[in-house]
Motif scaffolding. Structure first.
Motif, PDB file in Angstrom:
ATOM      1  N   PHE A  27       0.830  -1.206   0.000  1.00  0.00           N
ATOM      2  CA  PHE A  27       0.000   0.000   0.000  1.00  0.00           C
ATOM      3  C   PHE A  27       0.865   1.257   0.000  1.00  0.00           C
ATOM      4  CE2 PHE A  27      -2.861   3.135   2.111  1.00  0.00           C
ATOM      5  CZ  PHE A  27      -3.832   3.164   1.123  1.00  0.00           C
ATOM      6  N   ARG A  28       1.958   1.238   0.734  1.00  0.00           N
ATOM      7  CA  ARG A  28       2.850   2.396   0.726  1.00  0.00           C
ATOM      8  C   ARG A  28       3.352   2.691  -0.682  1.00  0.00           C
ATOM      9  NH1 ARG A  28       5.462  -0.311   5.052  1.00  0.00           N
ATOM     10  NH2 ARG A  28       7.377  -0.460   3.827  1.00  0.00           N
ATOM     11  N   SER A  29       3.720   1.641  -1.389  1.00  0.00           N
ATOM     12  CA  SER A  29       4.233   1.831  -2.746  1.00  0.00           C
ATOM     13  C   SER A  29       3.185   2.444  -3.661  1.00  0.00           C
ATOM     14  CB  SER A  29       4.714   0.492  -3.315  1.00  0.00           C
ATOM     15  OG  SER A  29       5.788  -0.030  -2.553  1.00  0.00           O
ATOM     16  N   LYS A  32       2.835   6.124  -2.792  1.00  0.00           N
ATOM     17  CA  LYS A  32       3.972   6.847  -3.355  1.00  0.00           C
ATOM     18  C   LYS A  32       3.758   7.105  -4.838  1.00  0.00           C
ATOM     19  CE  LYS A  32       8.140   8.592  -3.136  1.00  0.00           C
ATOM     20  NZ  LYS A  32       8.473   9.749  -2.277  1.00  0.00           N
ATOM     21  N   GLU A  33       3.269   6.099  -5.528  1.00  0.00           N
ATOM     22  CA  GLU A  33       2.982   6.220  -6.961  1.00  0.00           C
ATOM     23  C   GLU A  33       2.017   7.374  -7.238  1.00  0.00           C
ATOM     24  OE1 GLU A  33       0.391   3.513 -10.098  1.00  0.00           O
ATOM     25  OE2 GLU A  33       1.608   2.492  -8.571  1.00  0.00           O
ATOM     26  N   PHE A  34       1.089   7.611  -6.319  1.00  0.00           N
ATOM     27  CA  PHE A  34       0.091   8.662  -6.515  1.00  0.00           C
ATOM     28  C   PHE A  34       0.493   9.991  -5.861  1.00  0.00           C
ATOM     29  CE2 PHE A  34      -2.625   4.980  -7.466  1.00  0.00           C
ATOM     30  CZ  PHE A  34      -3.175   5.426  -8.662  1.00  0.00           C
ATOM     31  N   GLY A  35       1.718  10.084  -5.373  1.00  0.00           N
ATOM     32  CA  GLY A  35       2.213  11.390  -4.975  1.00  0.00           C
ATOM     33  C   GLY A  35       2.432  11.642  -3.504  1.00  0.00           C
ATOM     34  N   ALA A  36       2.293  10.628  -2.642  1.00  0.00           N
ATOM     35  CA  ALA A  36       2.599  10.837  -1.222  1.00  0.00           C
ATOM     36  C   ALA A  36       4.076  11.187  -1.079  1.00  0.00           C
ATOM     37  CB  ALA A  36       2.274   9.579  -0.421  1.00  0.00           C
ATOM     38  N   ASP A  37       4.365  12.184  -0.263  1.00  0.00           N
ATOM     39  CA  ASP A  37       5.735  12.690  -0.163  1.00  0.00           C
ATOM     40  C   ASP A  37       6.576  11.983   0.890  1.00  0.00           C
ATOM     41  OD1 ASP A  37       5.677  15.081  -2.040  1.00  0.00           O
ATOM     42  OD2 ASP A  37       3.950  15.525  -0.760  1.00  0.00           O
ATOM     43  N   LEU A  38       5.939  11.480   1.923  1.00  0.00           N
ATOM     44  CA  LEU A  38       6.641  10.771   2.991  1.00  0.00           C
ATOM     45  C   LEU A  38       5.713   9.683   3.504  1.00  0.00           C
ATOM     46  CD1 LEU A  38       8.935  10.398   5.088  1.00  0.00           C
ATOM     47  CD2 LEU A  38       7.893  12.232   6.435  1.00  0.00           C
ATOM     48  N   LEU A  60       9.684  -4.372   8.772  1.00  0.00           N
ATOM     49  CA  LEU A  60      10.820  -3.490   8.537  1.00  0.00           C
ATOM     50  C   LEU A  60      11.307  -3.528   7.093  1.00  0.00           C
ATOM     51  CD1 LEU A  60      13.069  -4.024  11.698  1.00  0.00           C
ATOM     52  CD2 LEU A  60      11.145  -2.468  11.386  1.00  0.00           C
ATOM     53  N   THR A  61      10.692  -4.358   6.270  1.00  0.00           N
ATOM     54  CA  THR A  61      11.102  -4.439   4.875  1.00  0.00           C
ATOM     55  C   THR A  61      10.720  -3.160   4.143  1.00  0.00           C
ATOM     56  OG1 THR A  61      10.743  -6.835   4.893  1.00  0.00           O
ATOM     57  CG2 THR A  61      10.938  -5.763   2.745  1.00  0.00           C
ATOM     58  N   LEU A  62      11.717  -2.518   3.558  1.00  0.00           N
ATOM     59  CA  LEU A  62      11.511  -1.264   2.861  1.00  0.00           C
ATOM     60  C   LEU A  62      11.957  -1.399   1.409  1.00  0.00           C
ATOM     61  CD1 LEU A  62      13.068   1.135   5.542  1.00  0.00           C
ATOM     62  CD2 LEU A  62      10.668   0.424   5.359  1.00  0.00           C
ATOM     63  N   SER A  63      11.455  -0.498   0.584  1.00  0.00           N
ATOM     64  CA  SER A  63      11.858  -0.449  -0.820  1.00  0.00           C
ATOM     65  C   SER A  63      12.419   0.930  -1.130  1.00  0.00           C
ATOM     66  CB  SER A  63      10.653  -0.736  -1.723  1.00  0.00           C
ATOM     67  OG  SER A  63      10.931  -0.378  -3.071  1.00  0.00           O
ATOM     68  N   ASP A  64      13.471   0.977  -1.910  1.00  0.00           N
ATOM     69  CA  ASP A  64      14.057   2.273  -2.264  1.00  0.00           C
ATOM     70  C   ASP A  64      13.083   3.142  -3.051  1.00  0.00           C
ATOM     71  OD1 ASP A  64      16.454   1.893  -0.969  1.00  0.00           O
ATOM     72  OD2 ASP A  64      17.466   1.066  -2.723  1.00  0.00           O
ATOM     73  N   THR A  65      12.123   2.514  -3.726  1.00  0.00           N
ATOM     74  CA  THR A  65      11.169   3.292  -4.533  1.00  0.00           C
ATOM     75  C   THR A  65      10.185   4.074  -3.671  1.00  0.00           C
ATOM     76  OG1 THR A  65       9.643   1.407  -4.700  1.00  0.00           O
ATOM     77  CG2 THR A  65      11.303   1.638  -6.434  1.00  0.00           C
ATOM     78  N   GLU A  66      10.087   3.742  -2.388  1.00  0.00           N
ATOM     79  CA  GLU A  66       9.114   4.431  -1.536  1.00  0.00           C
ATOM     80  C   GLU A  66       9.734   5.555  -0.701  1.00  0.00           C
ATOM     81  OE1 GLU A  66       7.505   2.125   1.737  1.00  0.00           O
ATOM     82  OE2 GLU A  66       9.165   0.696   1.598  1.00  0.00           O
ATOM     83  N   ARG A  67      11.007   5.792  -0.849  1.00  0.00           N
ATOM     84  CA  ARG A  67      11.663   6.803  -0.022  1.00  0.00           C
ATOM     85  C   ARG A  67      11.182   8.214  -0.343  1.00  0.00           C
ATOM     86  NH1 ARG A  67      15.515   4.683   3.096  1.00  0.00           N
ATOM     87  NH2 ARG A  67      16.324   2.641   2.540  1.00  0.00           N
ATOM     88  N   PRO A  68      11.199   9.091   0.694  1.00  0.00           N
ATOM     89  CA  PRO A  68      11.595   8.842   2.083  1.00  0.00           C
ATOM     90  C   PRO A  68      10.518   8.092   2.853  1.00  0.00           C
ATOM     91  CG  PRO A  68      10.913  11.111   1.842  1.00  0.00           C
ATOM     92  CD  PRO A  68      10.898  10.518   0.470  1.00  0.00           C
ATOM     93  N   VAL A  69      10.965   7.229   3.768  1.00  0.00           N
ATOM     94  CA  VAL A  69      10.055   6.405   4.538  1.00  0.00           C
ATOM     95  C   VAL A  69      10.547   6.304   5.972  1.00  0.00           C
ATOM     96  CG1 VAL A  69      11.253   4.283   3.827  1.00  0.00           C
ATOM     97  CG2 VAL A  69       8.889   4.158   4.649  1.00  0.00           C
ATOM     98  N   GLY A  70       9.605   6.331   6.918  1.00  0.00           N
ATOM     99  CA  GLY A  70       9.941   6.215   8.326  1.00  0.00           C
ATOM    100  C   GLY A  70       9.380   4.948   8.933  1.00  0.00           C
TER     101      GLY A  70
END
Length: 339
Positions: A27-29, A32-38, A60-70
């Motif tokens: 869902f985060r990805s 991000k695709e639709f313009g979420a900034d963080l 804790l699995t993150l993707s570089d395409t979703e950065r910045p991410v907390g």
């Protein structure tokens, strides 16, 4: 431009809230695709992380395409949260967020989440120690106070700033309110307009339409807006809000073909990520609200929510596309105050 530590965000940034069983990698990805900034992860139990619980570690699995991410952490013990913050830092997020706002009974009544609003010295101690333990920016998300008689946010915000938080997100309700009533943005604005405050203040609560986002930026001067429940089943809300903020004009409502294709992709990717059974359960929450506005939809909706088969749900979604071909939403779905 808004800066959180070394993270630079555009003017009037839009953030995806950390939501359990919602703000997962898939869902985060999409957001991000639709313009979420963080973006923020689902909240992560510090105790479970320290105990190396596999389900928690997977968050804790993150993707570089979703950065910045907390990565957002919660708990009630100083040592566990400090250790969890170090573990989280090792997977290289862009920031660490501390959850002092979750109102869910099983968390708050044990002293974690918004339960920390009943022990402010402990909240400040935890925050201070985590700030000292990691090199990443540390942010906090909290509420106005525990209840109507203890709205402490203006003073608390100063104290959190003093112990080193890089930004503060405020949900405009007390813990006692849970998600009922309207969010009180006046108090969020009071924090932002306090001359002693210099860290970014992020407003959260009831942001479910472009016009609300515009109004909250204009009236209360917040540095950023966090979208929570308004994004469930509707990751494109970030595209709608961004367009309105930048142009003052509304985008046309999403077409039914794109709508169905996005939900189908969300489902498939979630199943691929965590398996068919869990993937379907995760996606049901989105399916339950995403087709709001379709006429005579109840029968298909019940079937979608009862199915435990990826193949069957995909067939039902194909039926939705066929049955409602050419349908145009009369207004953007979810523009109600139910979010």
């Amino acid at each position: 431009m808004v800066k959180i530590g070394s993270i630079e965000l555009r003017h009037e940034p839009l953030l995806l809230a950390p939501m359990e069983d919602v703000s997962d990698l898939v869902f985060r990805s999409m957001c991000k695709e639709f313009g979420a900034d963080l973006l923020y992860t689902e909240f992560v139990s510090s105790d479970a992380l320290v105990r190396e619980i596999e389900k928690t570690q997977k968050k804790l699995t993150l993707s570089d395409t979703e950065r910045p991410v907390g990565i957002q952490l919660y708990g009630k013990e100083v040592e566990a949260l400090v250790e969890a913050a170090r573990i989280a830092e090792a997977v290289n997020p862009d920031l660490i967020d501390l959850n002092f706002g979750c109102p869910v009974k099983k968390i708050a009544m044990k002293g974690a989440g918004s339960g920390m609003l009943r022990d402010l010295p402990l909240m400040l101690k935890i925050t201070s120690e985590v700030v000292k333990a990691v090199k990443l920016p540390v942010t906090v998300k909290t509420r106005l106070g525990w209840d109507e008689d203890s709205k402490v946010i203006v003073e608390l915000a100063e104290q959190l700033q003093d112990v080193g938080v890089a930004a503060l997100t405020i949900h405009g309700r007390t813990r006692a309110q849970m998600y009922t009533g309207e969010a009180d943005w006046e108090l969020i604005g009071a924090v932002k307009n306090n001359p002693r405050m210099h860290i970014p203040i992020i407003g959260n609560g009831d942001v479910n339409s472009p016009e609300k986002a515009r109004a909250y930026f204009d009236r209360y001067g917040v540095d950023a807006i966090m979208v929570g429940r308004g994004s469930i089943g509707r990751p494109w809300i970030f595209r709608e809000i961004r367009h309105f903020l930048d142009t003052g004009a509304y985008l046309p409502p999403i077409e039914i073909d794109e709508h169905v294709d996005l939900i189908a992709r969300h489902l498939r990717n979630t199943v691929e990520w965590i398996g068919e059974r869990k993937g379907i359960l995760h996606t049901r929450r989105h399916i339950a609200v995403t087709f709001k506005g379709l006429p005579n939809f109840r029968e298909i909706k019940i079937k979608l929510l009862q199915s435990n088969s990826l193949e069957e749900i995909e067939q039902l979604l194909a039926q939705v596309k066929q049955k409602y071909a050419g349908f145009t939403y009369s207004a953007t779905p979810h523009n109600s105050d139910e979010q």
